[in-house]
Design an enzyme around this catalytic site. Structure first.
Site, PDB file in Angstrom:
ATOM      1  N   ASP A 225       0.860  -1.179   0.000  1.00 21.62           N
ATOM      2  CA  ASP A 225       0.000   0.000   0.000  1.00 21.62           C
ATOM      3  C   ASP A 225       0.898   1.231   0.000  1.00 21.62           C
ATOM      4  OD1 ASP A 225      -2.392  -1.431   0.054  1.00 21.62           O
ATOM      5  OD2 ASP A 225      -2.498  -1.449   2.233  1.00 21.62           O
TER       6      ASP A 225
ATOM      7  N   ASP B 140      -6.985  -1.515  -4.538  1.00 22.51           N
ATOM      8  CA  ASP B 140      -8.066  -1.160  -3.609  1.00 22.51           C
ATOM      9  C   ASP B 140      -8.992  -0.121  -4.236  1.00 22.51           C
ATOM     10  OD1 ASP B 140      -6.850  -2.822  -1.705  1.00 22.51           O
ATOM     11  OD2 ASP B 140      -5.743  -1.162  -0.796  1.00 22.51           O
TER      12      ASP B 140
END
Length: 194
Positions: A153, A167
């Protein structure tokens, strides 16, 4: 009504054309429409997947182990982290379960593609498929091990969880599905009013 269904390309009109054709083949204009929707689904999925994969490779090579990069002051920065859990870092002990869920979502979308006659649904499902594949790739190939890998991330808005492009694709696809459902548009192209 039948003319509108023929123009929209709903399965009802395809069924009528198939009944009219005694050899059991669909009318020439219906079959390519369905194929185009499937192609659209996979093109969107591949684009979402490649953007996610490329961005993660770049982040791991250039940003991991370095100071975060501020894009918009304190509001948005790039900060490489490894997330073994789900959204917002929850459920770190359930990485294998998240891997199984992602794999199941991929299989369901691929099976649903056969009945797909709606371009908006193709785009939504393509986003979901590409995002699920992106995060599943991390879970399979990144450390600490197969099916236990931590997702990369790097998009870090202020006062929010750090996330990645996979995401984002999943969330956008999910929002689009909710909107299509509220409008009464089904994946097979039919429109219902409830």
């Amino acid at each position: 009504m039948a003319e509108a269904e023929r123009i929209i390309g709903t399965p009802d009109s395809a069924g009528a054309d198939e009944t009219a054709a005694s050899d059991g083949t669909a009318a020439p204009e219906e079959r390519p429409k369905g194929r185009r929707r499937i192609v659209a689904l996979f093109v969107v999925a591949v684009l979402a997947y490649l953007l996610d994969l490329g961005s993660k490779m770049l982040v791991v090579a250039k940003l991991e182990g370095h100071e975060p990069i501020e894009l918009i002051g304190d509001l948005l920065r790039l900060d490489a982290i490894r997330n073994p859990g789900a959204a917002f870092g929850m459920g770190e002990a359930f990485t294998i379960i998240f891997t199984c869920i992602a794999a199941t979502v991929i299989v369901v979308i691929i099976r649903l593609a056969r009945k797909l006659y709606s371009l908006p649904w193709a785009i939504a499902l393509g986003l979901l498929l590409g995002g699920a594949l992106g995060n599943l790739t991390d879970r399979i190939f990144r450390s600490p091990g197969v099916f236990e890998g931590a997702v990369v991330d790097f998009i870090a808005p202020a006062h929010f969880a750090v996330f990645n492009l996979a995401d984002s694709a999943i969330v956008c696809g999910g929002i689009l599905i909710v909107l299509l459902s509220f409008r009464g548009l089904d994946p097979d192209g039919t429109v219902h009013k409830d």
